[in-house]
Design a protein around this motif. Structure first.
Motif, short mmCIF file in Angstrom:
data_model
loop_
_atom_site.label_atom_id
_atom_site.label_comp_id
_atom_site.label_asym_id
_atom_site.label_seq_id
_atom_site.Cartn_x
_atom_site.Cartn_y
_atom_site.Cartn_z
N THR A 164 -7.67 -2.70 2.87
CA THR A 164 -7.05 -1.68 2.02
C THR A 164 -6.77 -2.26 0.63
OG1 THR A 164 -6.06 -0.56 3.90
CG2 THR A 164 -4.98 -0.22 1.79
N ALA A 165 -6.74 -1.40 -0.36
CA ALA A 165 -6.45 -1.83 -1.74
C ALA A 165 -4.96 -2.11 -1.88
CB ALA A 165 -6.91 -0.77 -2.71
N TRP A 166 -4.51 -3.28 -1.45
CA TRP A 166 -3.11 -3.69 -1.56
C TRP A 166 -2.80 -4.03 -3.00
CZ3 TRP A 166 -0.36 -3.14 2.86
CH2 TRP A 166 -1.06 -3.11 4.06
N THR A 172 -0.37 1.53 11.15
CA THR A 172 0.04 2.89 10.82
C THR A 172 1.54 2.90 10.58
OG1 THR A 172 -1.69 3.80 12.24
CG2 THR A 172 0.11 5.28 11.64
N GLN A 181 -5.38 -3.15 11.86
CA GLN A 181 -5.13 -1.76 11.47
C GLN A 181 -3.66 -1.48 11.73
OE1 GLN A 181 -7.65 1.21 13.23
NE2 GLN A 181 -6.56 2.89 12.25
N PHE A 184 0.88 -1.17 0.00
CA PHE A 184 0.00 0.00 0.00
C PHE A 184 0.91 1.22 0.00
CE2 PHE A 184 -2.07 3.38 2.58
CZ PHE A 184 -3.01 3.75 1.63
N PRO A 222 0.36 5.29 -1.07
CA PRO A 222 -0.41 6.37 -1.68
C PRO A 222 0.38 7.02 -2.82
CG PRO A 222 -0.49 6.53 0.71
CD PRO A 222 0.53 5.48 0.37
N GLN A 257 -2.19 5.01 6.93
CA GLN A 257 -2.83 3.91 7.65
C GLN A 257 -3.41 2.92 6.66
OE1 GLN A 257 -5.75 5.68 10.26
NE2 GLN A 257 -4.24 5.94 11.88
N ALA A 258 -3.48 1.66 7.08
CA ALA A 258 -4.05 0.63 6.24
C ALA A 258 -4.72 -0.44 7.11
CB ALA A 258 -2.96 -0.02 5.38
N THR A 259 -5.63 -1.15 6.52
CA THR A 259 -6.28 -2.29 7.17
C THR A 259 -6.18 -3.47 6.20
OG1 THR A 259 -8.46 -1.89 6.22
CG2 THR A 259 -7.94 -0.76 8.30
N GLU A 260 -6.68 -4.62 6.63
CA GLU A 260 -6.67 -5.77 5.75
C GLU A 260 -7.50 -5.49 4.50
OE1 GLU A 260 -6.72 -10.54 6.12
OE2 GLU A 260 -8.32 -9.50 7.17
#
Length: 182
Positions: A179-181, A155, A153, A86, A88, A174-177
């Motif tokens: 998230t657009a990996w 960071t 989650q 991930f 940005p 920040q990302a979670t499972e």
């Protein structure tokens, strides 16, 4: 009447048999040259980056799942092989990224455009925090932090060295499972 052998497989007296010839070839200077060549090839293989990776994989545990990955180098554990990223694409001054290995159940952070003295961190909510400082060049990654099965989650932050070469302020993602990996 003559009694003689017409066997074509016989050897003349004094001619060494093939096994004796091989033993003679592998003695003395030839054996030493052969041993030096083999030893040199082994040393060259170990001294290369691939050899270094292979040697580390012998001495480090193989791919680690979850908690066993905590604090370990993702490259040495083979966790980068299935890792997704991930990062940005917009307003990411240090090209900060979070890497996630589903197989290893771990994450780590990486900075691509930092300067010596900048620090990169990764923190799993309810879990561990890992950090690393750019020592030379412009990139650095942290050791791994384990993530739980299911929802997590994380960071990642980059903190520039005061007075260093970076022109940005503290920057976090920040990302979670979910998230657009990539």
């Amino acid at each position: 009447m003559t009694t003689g052998s017409t066997d074509d497989n016989s050897t003349a007296a004094g001619d060494p048999s093939p096994p004796q010839a091989a033993r003679r070839w592998l003695s003395g200077p030839a054996a030493l040259a052969y041993a030096v060549a083999v030893a040199s090839a082994v040393v060259a293989a170990v001294a290369t980056p691939l050899g270094d990776h292979l040697m580390k994989s012998f001495f480090d545990e193989p791919t680690c799942p979850g908690e066993a990955c905590e604090g370990k180098n993702p490259q040495n554990q083979g966790c980068g092989e299935d890792a997704r990223t991930f990062k940005p694409a917009v307003d990411n001054p240090a090209l900060l990224q979070i890497r996630y290995s589903e197989g290893c159940k771990a994450v780590w952070a990486r900075i691509e455009h930092g300067h010596p003295g900048d620090t990169v961190t990764v923190k799993v909510a309810g879990g561990a925090m890992r950090g690393a400082e750019v020592e030379y060049g412009d990139d650095k990654f942290t050791s791994m932090a384990a993530v739980a099965d299911g929802d997590f989650q994380v960071t990642a932050c980059v903190i520039p060295k005061p007075g260093g070469g970076s022109t940005f302020e503290r920057y976090c993602i920040q990302a979670t499972e979910a998230t657009a990996w990539r």
